[in-house]
Design an enzyme around this catalytic site. Structure first.
Site, short mmCIF file in Angstrom:
data_model
loop_
_atom_site.label_atom_id
_atom_site.label_comp_id
_atom_site.label_asym_id
_atom_site.label_seq_id
_atom_site.Cartn_x
_atom_site.Cartn_y
_atom_site.Cartn_z
N HIS A 66 0.86 -1.19 0.00
CA HIS A 66 0.00 0.00 0.00
C HIS A 66 0.89 1.23 0.00
O HIS A 66 1.93 1.24 0.64
CB HIS A 66 -0.90 0.00 1.25
CG HIS A 66 -2.08 0.91 1.09
ND1 HIS A 66 -2.01 2.26 1.32
CD2 HIS A 66 -3.35 0.65 0.69
CE1 HIS A 66 -3.20 2.79 1.08
NE2 HIS A 66 -4.02 1.85 0.69
N ASP A 71 -7.90 -5.23 0.08
CA ASP A 71 -8.41 -5.94 -1.09
C ASP A 71 -8.05 -7.41 -1.13
O ASP A 71 -8.63 -8.18 -1.90
CB ASP A 71 -7.89 -5.26 -2.37
CG ASP A 71 -8.66 -4.00 -2.67
OD1 ASP A 71 -9.84 -3.96 -2.28
OD2 ASP A 71 -8.10 -3.07 -3.26
#
Ligand code: ACO
Length: 456
Positions: free
Chosen positions: A323, A379
């Site tokens: 991320h 996700d």
């Protein structure tokens, strides 16, 4: 405390900058820190640094906004190193446990939790704006059966702008309010219609007796039953997932909504831009990409070879890992993992899930991922949950878009009301040719071009 001359900011220190080209010294004030201590200097304060008066002045170069704050925002706070996410000061863990999605949407927009009366009228207004114009069904029918639902959603949300021409009066608080209500109400209807179209199923109209999430599931899944009764575990899971996805400060799609909205276009068009940005596999499309990656791996025994391939840098990335902001565990991923365990207890574990769990275990114990601070992001698990709920892979990002609409709208309105904001228009470093004279490279002089005859 004195005030800085160039910015008017409270003097909280300054940078003394020496330009070694000219030997000149400059003072650039450090701006007042944000609530959580974020410090910045104004990029425009560097413009004064130049070698001669006719020069443009020094700019900052920051592709991908790695170190640039594009706005001041009071909506969402993230501490990527500590794995903290808060909406309006409330930790995401508490909101996921105690709030509803529409309560969260109100909070994001208004800054405070709604009281009962405010909540009831907010829910009522959103519930009673869920219907879309019948013509929307007409142009949805124009899409091919295999059109990606994100393309369809993006286009239909943009098209809504043509049904509500007054939405362009963005300076009118009443118009902003009704547009926000319409978007929150109608995006789930459009999302469900996109799903039904790809399945060749008739569209199901909203049921105003149901909650936001139940109504959405009803529009997606109802068949001949007169009243749809959703699985309560799925309703709870989706409510939590919607809350987790509702906002995430200045991510790619939110930045798109703000940038497009800064042109003062209507919010339907700005949100459509957010949907387009979210579609990309490095952003919201990652949950879909995780499932595709798992399908490619095919069997749990292939996991070690796949991990080696990723590490070699030649194959694909480990989707659902890493991320831009979280360099420790994504706090949403922790909540989602717990949720996933509850869902899988109900739906069972299959080969794909085994692959996912093995991938996670392998990556968390591998120095390549640990040293780069690559942990599972939200996700990684959401795709697995959605799949267990029988949503098709192409639909995962649509679910994300439904939830993120709440954050996009809060951020859009904050941007409009921010007196410091102007149309978003970055600078560039021009690397092309200097001026040169036109010299045609075509065989024929201008005006004597041979007409193009299309061969049949
Ligand atoms: N798998 C393998 N290696 C990775 C991954 C990954 N998923 N992510 C980053 N790396 C490596 C890079 O190759 C790089 O290695 P190097 O230093 O040896 O060159 C290093 O880690 C840093 O990577 P960057 O690309 O600089 O990190 P950045 O912050 O720009 O990227 C991103 C963040 C785009 C999310 C990236 O981690 C990624 O592509 N992940 C997979 C896609 C994904 O899951 N996206 C969802 C994000 S969450 C969301 O949008 C809701």
């Amino acid at each position: 405390m004195s005030k800085s001359e160039s910015t008017g900011a409270t003097d909280t220190g300054a940078l003394e900058i020496k330009d070694t080209r000219t030997g000149k010294m400059y003072t650039v004030p450090i701006l007042e820190a944000g609530t959580e201590g974020d410090t910045t200097a104004r990029a425009m304060d560097l413009r004064q640094i130049k070698q001669s008066d006719d020069e443009f002045g020094l700019m900052t170069y920051d592709p991908a906004f790695m170190n640039t704050a594009s706005c001041k925002s009071a909506i969402t706070f993230i501490d990527g190193d500590k794995g903290i996410l808060r909406y309006r000061g409330y930790p995401i863990e508490q909101l996921a446990e105690k709030a509803t999605f529409l309560e969260t949407a109100w909070l994001l927009r208004k800054g405070e939790l709604p009281n009962q009366q405010e909540y009831d009228s907010w829910v009522h207004d959103i519930t009673f704006h869920t219907y879309v114009h019948e013509n929307v069904k007409g142009f949805l029918q124009g899409f091919r059966y295999d059109a990606h639902p994100m393309s369809m959603l993006c286009s239909t949300v943009a098209a809504l702008s043509s049904f509500y021409p007054d939405a362009k009066n963005i300076q009118d608080p009443e118009e902003r309010n009704i547009s926000i209500i319409r978007l929150l109400a109608k995006v789930p209807t459009l999302a469900a219609f996109c799903y039904r179209h790809t399945k060749g199923l008739p569209f199901i109209y909203p049921d105003n007796d149901l909650s936001y999430v139940e109504n959405f599931l009803s529009m997606v899944a109802r068949m001949s039953e007169p009243k749809y009764e959703a699985n309560p575990t799925f309703v709870k899971a989706l409510e939590v997932l919607f809350i987790l996805h509702a906002d995430h400060e200045q991510n790619c799609s939110t930045n798109a909504v703000r940038a497009v909205g800064s042109s003062h276009v209507d919010p339907f068009s700005a949100v459509a831009a957010g949907i387009a940005a979210l579609y990309g596999p490095l952003h919201g499309g990652a949950n879909e990409a995780v499932l595709r990656m798992i399908k490619e791996i095919g069997d749990p025994k292939n996991v070690p070879a796949f991990i080696e391939e990723v590490k070699g840098g030649k194959g694909s990335r480990l989707m659902g890992f890493g991320h831009r902001v979280y360099k420790s565990y994504d706090p949403r991923a922790k909540i989602v993992k717990k949720l996933a365990d509850e869902i899988f207890k109900e739906t069972g574990i299959d080969k794909d899930l085994e692959i996912a769990l093995k991938l996670e275990e392998a990556a968390l114990n591998d120095d390549y991922f640990v040293s780069r601070k690559l942990y599972p992001n939200v996700d990684f698990y959401t795709g697995l949950i959605y799949r267990s709920m029988a949503f098709p892979t192409e639909f995962f990002t649509v679910l994300f878009a439904v939830a993120r609409t709440a954050g996009w709208l809060a951020q859009w309105e904050e941007m409009l009301l921010d007196k410091e904001q102007k149309i978003a228009r970055p600078r560039q470093i021009y690397t092309g040719h200097p001026e040169r004279s036109f010299a045609s490279q075509l065989g024929n002089a201008r005006g004597n071009a041979i007409p193009h005859v299309r061969s049949t």
